[in-house]
Design a protein around this motif. Sequence first.
Motif, short mmCIF file in Angstrom:
data_model
loop_
_atom_site.label_atom_id
_atom_site.label_comp_id
_atom_site.label_asym_id
_atom_site.label_seq_id
_atom_site.Cartn_x
_atom_site.Cartn_y
_atom_site.Cartn_z
N ASP A 28 -92.28 25.85 36.05
CA ASP A 28 -92.61 24.93 34.97
C ASP A 28 -94.11 24.94 34.69
O ASP A 28 -94.54 24.90 33.53
CB ASP A 28 -92.14 23.51 35.35
N ASP A 92 -98.50 19.84 33.70
CA ASP A 92 -97.64 19.69 34.88
C ASP A 92 -98.35 19.12 36.11
O ASP A 92 -97.93 19.34 37.23
CB ASP A 92 -96.96 21.04 35.22
N HIS A 118 -95.12 15.19 33.30
CA HIS A 118 -93.95 14.32 33.49
C HIS A 118 -93.88 13.69 34.89
O HIS A 118 -92.80 13.34 35.35
CB HIS A 118 -92.66 15.08 33.16
N HIS A 119 -95.02 13.58 35.57
CA HIS A 119 -95.05 12.93 36.89
C HIS A 119 -95.48 11.47 36.77
O HIS A 119 -96.01 11.05 35.75
CB HIS A 119 -95.99 13.68 37.83
N THR A 139 -92.40 19.92 32.05
CA THR A 139 -93.55 20.01 31.13
C THR A 139 -93.22 20.98 30.00
O THR A 139 -93.69 20.82 28.88
CB THR A 139 -94.80 20.42 31.91
N ASP A 171 -87.10 23.63 36.46
CA ASP A 171 -87.34 22.22 36.78
C ASP A 171 -86.09 21.35 36.68
O ASP A 171 -86.07 20.23 37.19
CB ASP A 171 -88.45 21.64 35.89
MN MN Z 1 -92.76 20.22 36.27
#
Ligand code: MN
Length: 339
Positions: A28, A92, A118-119, A139, A171
Amino acid sequence: MQSLQQIFSLLLQPRKVVITTHQKPDGDAMGSSLGLYHFLLQFGHTITVISPTNWASFLNWMPGTKLVLDYERQTEEADRAIDAADWIFCLDFNTLNRTKRMEEKLANAAAQRILIDHHQEPQADKFAYGESDTSKSSTCEMVYDFIMASGHEDKISPAVSECLYAGVMTDTGSFRFPATSANVHRMVATLKDKGLDHGPIHEALYDNFLEARFRFLGNVLLNRMEIFYEYNTALIAIPQADLIKYNIKTGDTEGLVNYPLSIQGIKLAAIIIDRGEERKSSFRSKGGFDVNTFARKYFNGGGHFNAAGGQNKETLEEVVAKFITAMKENKDQLSNYQF
Ligand code: MN
Ligand code: 5GP
């Protein structure tokens, strides 16, 4: 942090751009970086993609990997690109320390940093523009959404498609994890409509290992895995000597943590690898056990609800002991698992 929409109108003016991602980039991280690279290139920007460290060789099929700078090996060239940059896309990852030795350079850069990630728990104050969305599968999905929202769908070239597909596929655990939304499937449908050939990408990523890695896997499952049935938990602990014996390279251990989750009843799977300079851990869970909180609390890490990681400076034996203590402290949640 302003919304990404603010930069749509600015895309048309050629700029100096750096794209970077987290250390030891996975599918990703590399896919989103190179997907964005091939997209932005079409506007005439000058772009340098920098990885904080080396990466797994099974990613080298991605168009553009030969141009990616490894910060640890090409520090001066990478520093020059960062000094000259107007924009630095950070993909990411969302805390600068995930870029290891690049952290200070990134923190002090004059360029505007742009986040796509996206964390959980982003350092929002470090970014001029960006989007942080933990509901997104990858991501790569977010870069796809960015391209579509910017009105430049026509610039999704075969290279963009291949890179973005690789990241969304890896992912989501091959379109399996809960974040695999209808939007993900619509994205894949659009890429297929544009002529994407997905089969060779699966082969390049999953059917591309050396024999030694499979022997290593056999040894791990036979000799390095312990099951704690009382806790619905499996732990793999790998000494550095194993990595040397089987000539294990960057990326060869990726995915190992998932194997124990296929055992009936296992709710939490952990792997702790002695990488020499640190003990790297990965955690995966099924259902309601939150490994992001678990990794943050005990292992200096973080990630997502069902997939997280961390690292420790203590010895392998000490980190294993720490894990067992942590597991026991979470007994109520782990042992009462309903399937
Ligand atoms: Mn990722
Ligand atoms: P992995 O186990 O594959 O290294 O990582 C699983 C997930 O947790 C990924 O989304 C990764 O970005 C995140 N992660 C892994 N290690 C760390 C860490 O040390 N700190 C934080 N914040 N996240 C991590």
